[in-house]
Structure formats: structure tokens, C-alpha cells
Scaffold this active site. Structure first.
Site, PDB file in Angstrom:
ATOM      1  N   ASP A 127      38.233  27.556 -55.633  1.00  0.00           N
ATOM      2  CA  ASP A 127      38.194  28.594 -56.600  1.00  0.00           C
ATOM      3  C   ASP A 127      37.962  29.777 -56.152  1.00  0.00           C
ATOM      4  OD1 ASP A 127      39.157  25.977 -58.467  1.00  0.00           O
ATOM      5  OD2 ASP A 127      37.158  26.602 -59.389  1.00  0.00           O
ATOM      6  N   ARG A 178      46.631  28.519 -54.893  1.00  0.00           N
ATOM      7  CA  ARG A 178      47.068  28.532 -56.011  1.00  0.00           C
ATOM      8  C   ARG A 178      47.166  29.931 -56.364  1.00  0.00           C
ATOM      9  NH1 ARG A 178      41.501  27.174 -59.174  1.00  0.00           N
ATOM     10  NH2 ARG A 178      42.107  24.345 -58.586  1.00  0.00           N
TER      11      ARG A 178
HETATM   12  P1  FDA Z   1      48.356  35.359 -69.975  1.00  0.00           P
HETATM   13  O1  FDA Z   1      46.782  35.443 -69.903  1.00  0.00           O
HETATM   14  O2  FDA Z   1      48.749  36.062 -69.677  1.00  0.00           O
HETATM   15  O3  FDA Z   1      48.327  34.016 -70.728  1.00  0.00           O
HETATM   16  C1  FDA Z   1      49.478  33.959 -71.114  1.00  0.00           C
HETATM   17  C2  FDA Z   1      49.482  32.939 -72.404  1.00  0.00           C
HETATM   18  O4  FDA Z   1      48.596  31.977 -71.874  1.00  0.00           O
HETATM   19  C3  FDA Z   1      48.940  33.403 -73.672  1.00  0.00           C
HETATM   20  O5  FDA Z   1      50.138  34.350 -74.596  1.00  0.00           O
HETATM   21  C4  FDA Z   1      48.491  31.818 -74.383  1.00  0.00           C
HETATM   22  O6  FDA Z   1      49.803  31.699 -75.280  1.00  0.00           O
HETATM   23  C5  FDA Z   1      48.264  30.944 -73.203  1.00  0.00           C
HETATM   24  N1  FDA Z   1      46.841  31.187 -72.868  1.00  0.00           N
HETATM   25  C6  FDA Z   1      45.925  32.091 -71.977  1.00  0.00           C
HETATM   26  N2  FDA Z   1      45.008  31.994 -71.690  1.00  0.00           N
HETATM   27  C7  FDA Z   1      44.543  31.552 -72.993  1.00  0.00           C
HETATM   28  C8  FDA Z   1      42.915  30.949 -73.133  1.00  0.00           C
HETATM   29  N3  FDA Z   1      42.047  30.634 -72.740  1.00  0.00           N
HETATM   30  N4  FDA Z   1      43.778  29.846 -74.446  1.00  0.00           N
HETATM   31  C9  FDA Z   1      44.440  29.193 -75.084  1.00  0.00           C
HETATM   32  N5  FDA Z   1      45.054  29.585 -74.551  1.00  0.00           N
HETATM   33  C10 FDA Z   1      45.543  30.632 -74.113  1.00  0.00           C
HETATM   34  N6  FDA Z   1      40.859  32.063 -62.413  1.00  0.00           N
HETATM   35  C11 FDA Z   1      40.260  32.686 -61.286  1.00  0.00           C
HETATM   36  O7  FDA Z   1      40.057  34.492 -61.632  1.00  0.00           O
HETATM   37  N7  FDA Z   1      39.622  31.979 -60.313  1.00  0.00           N
HETATM   38  C12 FDA Z   1      40.645  31.208 -60.537  1.00  0.00           C
HETATM   39  O8  FDA Z   1      39.739  30.187 -59.248  1.00  0.00           O
HETATM   40  C13 FDA Z   1      41.171  30.009 -61.361  1.00  0.00           C
HETATM   41  N8  FDA Z   1      41.848  29.025 -61.523  1.00  0.00           N
HETATM   42  C14 FDA Z   1      43.023  28.241 -62.230  1.00  0.00           C
HETATM   43  C15 FDA Z   1      43.351  27.837 -61.807  1.00  0.00           C
HETATM   44  C16 FDA Z   1      44.061  27.095 -63.364  1.00  0.00           C
HETATM   45  C17 FDA Z   1      45.262  25.312 -63.367  1.00  0.00           C
HETATM   46  C18 FDA Z   1      44.699  27.833 -64.572  1.00  0.00           C
HETATM   47  C19 FDA Z   1      45.836  27.443 -64.966  1.00  0.00           C
HETATM   48  C20 FDA Z   1      43.832  28.751 -64.047  1.00  0.00           C
HETATM   49  C21 FDA Z   1      42.636  29.696 -62.825  1.00  0.00           C
HETATM   50  N9  FDA Z   1      42.303  30.875 -63.279  1.00  0.00           N
HETATM   51  C22 FDA Z   1      41.443  31.565 -62.016  1.00  0.00           C
HETATM   52  C23 FDA Z   1      42.600  31.555 -64.727  1.00  0.00           C
HETATM   53  C24 FDA Z   1      43.514  32.750 -64.568  1.00  0.00           C
HETATM   54  O9  FDA Z   1      43.114  33.797 -63.549  1.00  0.00           O
HETATM   55  C25 FDA Z   1      43.611  32.927 -66.559  1.00  0.00           C
HETATM   56  O10 FDA Z   1      42.086  34.135 -67.170  1.00  0.00           O
HETATM   57  C26 FDA Z   1      44.367  32.143 -66.564  1.00  0.00           C
HETATM   58  O11 FDA Z   1      45.538  31.211 -66.479  1.00  0.00           O
HETATM   59  C27 FDA Z   1      44.804  33.058 -68.415  1.00  0.00           C
HETATM   60  O12 FDA Z   1      45.836  33.228 -67.928  1.00  0.00           O
HETATM   61  P2  FDA Z   1      47.380  33.151 -67.946  1.00  0.00           P
HETATM   62  O13 FDA Z   1      48.340  33.487 -66.322  1.00  0.00           O
HETATM   63  O14 FDA Z   1      47.540  31.653 -68.148  1.00  0.00           O
HETATM   64  O15 FDA Z   1      48.188  34.480 -68.388  1.00  0.00           O
END
Ligand code: FDA
Length: 306
Positions: A127, A178
Site C-alpha cells: 500500500d 495499483r
Molecule cells: P472518490 O473518492 O471520488 O469516490 C467515488 C465514489 O465512490 C463516491 O462518490 C462514492 O459513491 C464512493 N465512495 C468512495 N469512498 C467511499 C467510502 N469510503 N464510503 C462509501 N462510498 C465511497 N489509498 C492510498 O492512499 N493508499 C493505498 O494503498 C490505497 N489502497 C487502496 C486499495 C483499494 C483496492 C482501493 C479501492 C482504494 C485504496 N486506497 C488507497 C483509497 C483511495 O486512495 C481512495 O481514498 C478511495 O478509493 C476513495 O476514492 P475513489 O477512487 O473511490 O473516488
């Protein structure tokens, strides 16, 4: 505000008491405190056709002894997963292995995990944590890569200005990335501050990974980005086994199922363990509605126990 809340000892005590009860509010995002609960969650997801990655939660350990313990726990987890017969895929944080204390210890701990992991065909994803650790994390990853470990990959955050260069470099190495947006609040001299800029950077880096990378993981719940990834790969006639989508346990389960049903590989990241509070607070911080959900649950608990 969330970083402040996540350091609150009172909130942590309160959340720890109620969050992981059988129907506790933290269970939406965390599979459980024990490895058995994580394996049960993993089995249920696998039975529905999902891929999975297990993450034994823990970060920023304060002593070398704790870092060594964490490495030992991961080595035991490898054995447990092997005998459970579920998919062999792990995710971990380097500050859990001592990166914040002594880099050599961290490298050594990671190597101790990667050896049995590679022997038993596990894939291990590192991560990416907050920016004080970005450089060191990339360097530790490259150290292990140059020691010929190939069962290891890295997460990169589109919010950081440096990431495009990191993507190009890891593409050249042939390493698996990732791509995430980034879960930490970072200063404006090193990171985009506007969501639109983070999203635009994500799309640029995602295309670089799809064009030149090695089995990239598109890790997001953002429907716009996912739609663009599907369109981009369809236009280029890329088969669905050359990349995967990744999402977090309990987040956008509807979208996880939709993508999987449409024939895409979807990996669900399953966090578990007693040290779930910082992870849980990051999930709350991403969506104000989550905080309301927890506040309501706490009020309910308060009424029931008073
Ligand atoms: P965005 O925040 O724009 O969200 C898009 C949509 O997704 C929202 O409108 C909502 O519907 C839904 N959503 C997002 N987060 C949600 C929540 N917590 N609860 C409910 N709904 C939610 N970060 C990092 O800094 N280091 C890492 O190593 C990782 N590893 C990692 C692994 C995996 C498999 C994932 C999916 C994510 C990570 N992350 C991470 C977290 C990542 O950086 C980010 O903070 C979250 O994925 C939220 O961002 P989105 O890309 O989903 O987009």
C-alpha cells in the site's frame, strides 16, 4: 477534521467498544478482528466470483519489536490462507513493518514475508501511505525488485505530482501497479488539491498503465473513471484478463457486482485485525454520509445501553 478525530483517544475507545460488535457499524468496512472472520468474508466473496486481497491492518508501529511481530503475523497468515485454500493475495503497509523507525529492518521484514509468499505463489501488494513515506516506499519496493522478487507490486496515488514519473518508471521495470486516488490530505506543493485535478491525473496515469504497464489494477469506486477504463480497453480490444478493477470491502457493492457480472475481474480488498481504527477513519473521511451513519449507530447504542 478527520485527521484530528482519528487521533482522538475518546472516539477510538468508543468506536472500539461498539464498532466491531456482531452488527457493529465498523463491520461494513472491516471484515472482523480475527483471521477466521476475514477468511469467512473472503470465502463468501470468492463464492460469488470475486477476487480478493487480505490486509492485516496495522500501521506506524512504534518499536522494532512490534514491526517484527507484524512480519511474523503475515508469515503465519500465509500459512493460514494456504490451508484455507482461498486466493493467495495480500496487501500490507511498510510502516507496519518498521519503515518509520529503521529502513533496514523494514526491508528485512518485507524480505522475510516475500520469501514464503513467493514459494507458495502469493502476490503481495505494498500500500502507499502518506507523503513522508512515498520516496522510502518506492525505494524499498525497488530494493526487493532488484533482489529478484517478482511477486510484489506497489500502490501509487494519482493525487501526487510525482506519480506520473513513478508510473513510467514502474512500467519500465515491468512491475504491477495499483492506481488509487490517494487517501491522505497532502500539501499543495506536492499534490493536487482539487478533485477534478486528481481525477484528470488518474485518467492520464490509468491510460499509461493500460498502454504500457503490467497487469494494472484500477482501484477506484468512481463510476466515471470506471466507465472510461471500460471504454478505453474496449476501443483497444484489450482482453479483460490484462487488467483488473479493485474496490474496498463494503464500498459500492452494487458497482462491484455490476462489473463482475459484465465479465470484468474485480478484486475486493478485505481489511481485518484489531488495529482497524485509522483505516476506518479514512473511510469515514471519504464520504460525509458515512459519518452520519456512524453517529446514528452510536446514538442507538447509547440509548440501548443507558
Ligand atoms: P472518490 O473518492 O471520488 O469516490 C467515488 C465514489 O465512490 C463516491 O462518490 C462514492 O459513491 C464512493 N465512495 C468512495 N469512498 C467511499 C467510502 N469510503 N464510503 C462509501 N462510498 C465511497 N489509498 C492510498 O492512499 N493508499 C493505498 O494503498 C490505497 N489502497 C487502496 C486499495 C483499494 C483496492 C482501493 C479501492 C482504494 C485504496 N486506497 C488507497 C483509497 C483511495 O486512495 C481512495 O481514498 C478511495 O478509493 C476513495 O476514492 P475513489 O477512487 O473511490 O473516488
Amino acid at each position: 477534521m478527520f485527521s484530528l478525530l482519528s487521533r482522538s483517544a475518546t472516539l477510538k475507545r468508543f468506536a472500539s467498544k461498539y464498532g466491531m460488535r456482531p452488527r457493529g457499524f465498523a463491520r461494513r468496512f472491516i471484515a472482523g478482528e480475527s483471521v477466521d472472520e476475514a477468511i469467512e468474508a473472503a470465502r463468501a466473496l470468492e463464492a460469488r466470483g470475486f477476487h480478493l486481497a487480505l490486509d492485516y491492518l496495522g500501521e506506524s508501529v512504534s518499536t522494532i519489536a512490534k514491526a517484527t511481530d507484524a512480519a511474523r503475523e503475515y508469515i503465519q497468515l500465509i500459512e493460514v490462507i494456504e490451508s484455507a485454500g482461498i486466493e493467495r493475495n495480500l496487501s500490507l503497509k511498510l510502516t507496519q513493518l518498521g519503515l518509520g523507525i529503521d529502513r533496514a529492518t523494514c526491508v528485512d521484514n518485507l524480505r522475510r514475508i516475500l520469501e514464503p509468499a513467493s514459494k507458495h505463489q502469493f502476490f503481495v501488494r505494498i500500500d502507499m501511505e502518506n507523503s513522508p513515506y512515498t520516496d522510502a516506499t518506492v525505494q524499498v519496493f525497488e530494493t526487493l525488485w532488484h533482489l529478484e522478487f517478482r511477486n510484489v507490486g506497489l500502490a501509487l496515488q494519482s493525487s501526487l505530482f510525482r506519480t506520473e514519473q513513478d508510473v513510467r518508471r514502474l512500467n519500465e521495470l515491468g512491475a504491477r501497479v495499483r492506481l488509487v486516488k490517494g487517501a491522505y490530505k497532502e500539501p499543495s506543493d506536492i499534490a493536487f488539491q482539487q478533485k477534478a485535478d486528481v481525477d484528470a491525473a488518474y485518467l492520464r496515469q490509468m491510460r499509461l498503465l493500460l498502454d504500457h504497464g503490467t497487469y494494472p489494477a484500477i482501484a477506484t469506486h468512481d463510476p466515471e473513471i470506471i466507465r472510461e477504463a471500460c471504454a478505453y480497453t474496449t476501443e483497444r480490444r484489450m482482453s479483460n484478463d490484462r487488467f483488473e478493477f479493485q474496490m474496498l470491502y463494503g464500498v459500492r457493492r452494487d458497482l462491484q457486482t455490476e462489473l463482475m457480472t459484465a465479465g470484468y475481474r474485480v478484486r475486493v480488498y478485505i481489511p481485518f485485525g484489531r488495529e482497524w481504527f485509522p483505516y476506518f477513519m479514512r473511510r469515514l473521511g471519504e464520504r460525509p454520509a458515512n459519518l452520519m451513519f456512524v453517529m446514528k449507530a452510536l446514538l442507538r447504542e447509547g440509548r440501548e445501553t443507558s
